[in-house]
Motif scaffolding. Sequence first.
Motif, PDB file in Angstrom:
ATOM      1  N   ASN A  35       0.822  -1.211   0.000  1.00 17.43           N
ATOM      2  CA  ASN A  35       0.000   0.000   0.000  1.00 17.43           C
ATOM      3  C   ASN A  35       0.858   1.265   0.000  1.00 17.43           C
ATOM      4  O   ASN A  35       0.516   2.261  -0.648  1.00 17.43           O
ATOM      5  CB  ASN A  35      -0.948  -0.010   1.197  1.00 17.43           C
ATOM      6  CG  ASN A  35      -2.214  -0.795   0.937  1.00 17.43           C
ATOM      7  OD1 ASN A  35      -2.893  -0.575  -0.065  1.00 17.43           O
ATOM      8  ND2 ASN A  35      -2.546  -1.719   1.819  1.00 17.43           N
ATOM      9  N   VAL A  38       2.119   1.604  -3.567  1.00 16.25           N
ATOM     10  CA  VAL A  38       1.049   2.051  -4.459  1.00 16.25           C
ATOM     11  C   VAL A  38       0.799   3.546  -4.275  1.00 16.25           C
ATOM     12  O   VAL A  38       0.638   4.290  -5.255  1.00 16.25           O
ATOM     13  CB  VAL A  38      -0.240   1.245  -4.197  1.00 16.25           C
ATOM     14  CG1 VAL A  38      -1.437   1.895  -4.907  1.00 16.25           C
ATOM     15  CG2 VAL A  38      -0.086  -0.191  -4.663  1.00 16.25           C
ATOM     16  N   LYS A  66      -9.558   4.980 -10.996  1.00 17.64           N
ATOM     17  CA  LYS A  66     -10.233   3.694 -11.181  1.00 17.64           C
ATOM     18  C   LYS A  66      -9.280   2.578 -11.586  1.00 17.64           C
ATOM     19  O   LYS A  66      -9.390   1.444 -11.096  1.00 17.64           O
ATOM     20  CB  LYS A  66     -11.310   3.852 -12.259  1.00 17.64           C
ATOM     21  CG  LYS A  66     -11.947   2.581 -12.780  1.00 17.64           C
ATOM     22  CD  LYS A  66     -12.831   2.882 -13.967  1.00 17.64           C
ATOM     23  CE  LYS A  66     -13.419   1.630 -14.595  1.00 17.64           C
ATOM     24  NZ  LYS A  66     -14.466   1.031 -13.742  1.00 17.64           N
ATOM     25  N   GLN A  67      -8.336   2.884 -12.461  1.00 19.16           N
ATOM     26  CA  GLN A  67      -7.512   1.807 -13.015  1.00 19.16           C
ATOM     27  C   GLN A  67      -6.212   2.376 -13.574  1.00 19.16           C
ATOM     28  O   GLN A  67      -6.206   3.477 -14.147  1.00 19.16           O
ATOM     29  CB  GLN A  67      -8.286   1.095 -14.132  1.00 19.16           C
ATOM     30  CG  GLN A  67      -7.701  -0.213 -14.604  1.00 19.16           C
ATOM     31  CD  GLN A  67      -8.662  -0.930 -15.551  1.00 19.16           C
ATOM     32  OE1 GLN A  67      -9.874  -0.713 -15.499  1.00 19.16           O
ATOM     33  NE2 GLN A  67      -8.139  -1.775 -16.404  1.00 19.16           N
ATOM     34  N   TYR A 106      -3.487  -1.691 -11.543  1.00 17.97           N
ATOM     35  CA  TYR A 106      -4.127  -1.276 -10.301  1.00 17.97           C
ATOM     36  C   TYR A 106      -5.611  -1.120 -10.582  1.00 17.97           C
ATOM     37  O   TYR A 106      -6.001  -0.521 -11.594  1.00 17.97           O
ATOM     38  CB  TYR A 106      -3.533   0.058  -9.833  1.00 17.97           C
ATOM     39  CG  TYR A 106      -4.262   0.742  -8.698  1.00 17.97           C
ATOM     40  CD1 TYR A 106      -4.084   0.334  -7.383  1.00 17.97           C
ATOM     41  CD2 TYR A 106      -5.107   1.819  -8.954  1.00 17.97           C
ATOM     42  CE1 TYR A 106      -4.740   0.982  -6.329  1.00 17.97           C
ATOM     43  CE2 TYR A 106      -5.763   2.478  -7.915  1.00 17.97           C
ATOM     44  CZ  TYR A 106      -5.571   2.054  -6.610  1.00 17.97           C
ATOM     45  OH  TYR A 106      -6.218   2.702  -5.580  1.00 17.97           O
ATOM     46  N   ASN A 108      -9.421  -0.066  -8.765  1.00 17.26           N
ATOM     47  CA  ASN A 108     -10.094   0.536  -7.621  1.00 17.26           C
ATOM     48  C   ASN A 108     -11.564   0.740  -7.951  1.00 17.26           C
ATOM     49  O   ASN A 108     -11.933   0.971  -9.111  1.00 17.26           O
ATOM     50  CB  ASN A 108      -9.463   1.885  -7.261  1.00 17.26           C
ATOM     51  CG  ASN A 108     -10.097   2.513  -6.028  1.00 17.26           C
ATOM     52  OD1 ASN A 108     -10.561   1.813  -5.137  1.00 17.26           O
ATOM     53  ND2 ASN A 108     -10.123   3.831  -5.979  1.00 17.26           N
ATOM     54  N   LYS A 109     -12.392   0.613  -6.921  1.00 19.38           N
ATOM     55  CA  LYS A 109     -13.777   1.053  -6.995  1.00 19.38           C
ATOM     56  C   LYS A 109     -13.915   2.135  -5.923  1.00 19.38           C
ATOM     57  O   LYS A 109     -14.077   1.817  -4.735  1.00 19.38           O
ATOM     58  CB  LYS A 109     -14.734  -0.109  -6.739  1.00 19.38           C
ATOM     59  CG  LYS A 109     -14.741  -1.164  -7.844  1.00 19.38           C
ATOM     60  CD  LYS A 109     -15.766  -2.241  -7.542  1.00 19.38           C
ATOM     61  CE  LYS A 109     -15.715  -3.342  -8.595  1.00 19.38           C
ATOM     62  NZ  LYS A 109     -16.131  -2.886  -9.929  1.00 19.38           N
ATOM     63  N   PRO A 110     -13.811   3.417  -6.298  1.00 22.18           N
ATOM     64  CA  PRO A 110     -13.879   4.489  -5.301  1.00 22.18           C
ATOM     65  C   PRO A 110     -15.204   4.472  -4.542  1.00 22.18           C
ATOM     66  O   PRO A 110     -16.243   4.073  -5.084  1.00 22.18           O
ATOM     67  CB  PRO A 110     -13.749   5.764  -6.147  1.00 22.18           C
ATOM     68  CG  PRO A 110     -13.122   5.324  -7.431  1.00 22.18           C
ATOM     69  CD  PRO A 110     -13.617   3.952  -7.660  1.00 22.18           C
ATOM     70  N   GLU A 141      -7.053  -4.228   0.501  1.00 25.98           N
ATOM     71  CA  GLU A 141      -7.886  -3.900   1.658  1.00 25.98           C
ATOM     72  C   GLU A 141      -9.044  -4.885   1.684  1.00 25.98           C
ATOM     73  O   GLU A 141      -9.179  -5.718   0.776  1.00 25.98           O
ATOM     74  CB  GLU A 141      -8.384  -2.460   1.577  1.00 25.98           C
ATOM     75  CG  GLU A 141      -9.151  -2.145   0.304  1.00 25.98           C
ATOM     76  CD  GLU A 141      -9.348  -0.650   0.103  1.00 25.98           C
ATOM     77  OE1 GLU A 141      -9.268   0.104   1.087  1.00 25.98           O
ATOM     78  OE2 GLU A 141      -9.573  -0.237  -1.046  1.00 25.98           O
ATOM     79  N   SER A 219     -13.136   2.348  -0.128  1.00 25.47           N
ATOM     80  CA  SER A 219     -12.748   2.042  -1.503  1.00 25.47           C
ATOM     81  C   SER A 219     -12.611   0.531  -1.660  1.00 25.47           C
ATOM     82  O   SER A 219     -12.888  -0.226  -0.733  1.00 25.47           O
ATOM     83  CB  SER A 219     -11.429   2.740  -1.833  1.00 25.47           C
ATOM     84  OG  SER A 219     -10.425   2.359  -0.898  1.00 25.47           O
ATOM     85  N   ARG A 220     -12.216   0.078  -2.841  1.00 26.22           N
ATOM     86  CA  ARG A 220     -11.938  -1.343  -3.072  1.00 26.22           C
ATOM     87  C   ARG A 220     -10.731  -1.438  -3.998  1.00 26.22           C
ATOM     88  O   ARG A 220     -10.842  -1.499  -5.203  1.00 26.22           O
ATOM     89  CB  ARG A 220     -13.131  -2.059  -3.652  1.00 26.22           C
ATOM     90  CG  ARG A 220     -13.048  -3.595  -3.510  1.00 26.22           C
ATOM     91  CD  ARG A 220     -13.391  -4.335  -4.781  1.00 26.22           C
ATOM     92  NE  ARG A 220     -12.432  -4.053  -5.839  1.00 26.22           N
ATOM     93  CZ  ARG A 220     -12.488  -4.619  -7.044  1.00 26.22           C
ATOM     94  NH1 ARG A 220     -13.461  -5.453  -7.343  1.00 26.22           N
ATOM     95  NH2 ARG A 220     -11.587  -4.320  -7.961  1.00 26.22           N
ATOM     96  N   ARG A 221      -9.539  -1.411  -3.376  1.00 25.69           N
ATOM     97  CA  ARG A 221      -8.297  -1.309  -4.137  1.00 25.69           C
ATOM     98  C   ARG A 221      -7.635  -2.673  -4.246  1.00 25.69           C
ATOM     99  O   ARG A 221      -7.646  -3.475  -3.305  1.00 25.69           O
ATOM    100  CB  ARG A 221      -7.345  -0.325  -3.450  1.00 25.69           C
ATOM    101  CG  ARG A 221      -7.902   1.101  -3.376  1.00 25.69           C
ATOM    102  CD  ARG A 221      -7.006   2.042  -2.578  1.00 25.69           C
ATOM    103  NE  ARG A 221      -6.832   1.547  -1.207  1.00 25.69           N
ATOM    104  CZ  ARG A 221      -5.699   1.057  -0.734  1.00 25.69           C
ATOM    105  NH1 ARG A 221      -4.612   0.971  -1.498  1.00 25.69           N
ATOM    106  NH2 ARG A 221      -5.621   0.622   0.512  1.00 25.69           N
TER     107      ARG A 221
END
Length: 224
Positions: A35, A38, A66-67, A106, A108-110, A141, A219-221
Amino acid sequence: MAEATDWQDLHNDFARDGYVALTPLYSADQVKELNKEVARFIRDVVPQMPETQVYYEDRSDKSTLKQLQRMHEHDAYFSALMSDGPVRRIAEDVLQEAVVPANMQYFNKPAGVGQATPPHQDGFYFHLAPCRAVTGWLALETVDDENGCIHYVRGSHKVDGFRPHGRTGTLGFSQGVTDFGTDQDKADTVAFPGGPGTFLMHDAKTIHWAGANRSETRSRRALG
């Protein structure tokens, strides 16, 4: 699910289901380091990357990142993680052959705005013949139903060819399975919530999807 040291079971599970799960593959301290790296990459490297490799839910709002594509081309740490880390060994074990690392991403869903990932097969995008490839996915996470955990359709990799795909309108996942949602799809779908360090790997033909992030705070990273 197989333990990280149970390599033969890992291969057998993969052949049967089209995916494997290691919970976790990385320890809490290792995830903490990931993390940190990143965050460094997003702060220092992303501003220099081509716009075609950086996706936002809302390009005017940098908090909606997002990506990221092809991180390994821009940073030695992520190049080594892709080429020399445990993921390569797992890929070779499940495929039973040498592999060529192709991309570090990478995802992510913010919170509150992260869109659903449509059902799709990665191999439809890869254009490989024969389609011998895998994708690894590492949670940075906690992931669950609320913030958009991954769902697999067990055994969907065994069908010849690909299911029909069509345009989705989803940035980063432009093609999705158009006939998804059969009774068999529903019966074979398995969800994979998990804590930080959870690692999933799936065959390029395995159908998978993820819900939107309904959380207003989380979030969903992940790394792919």
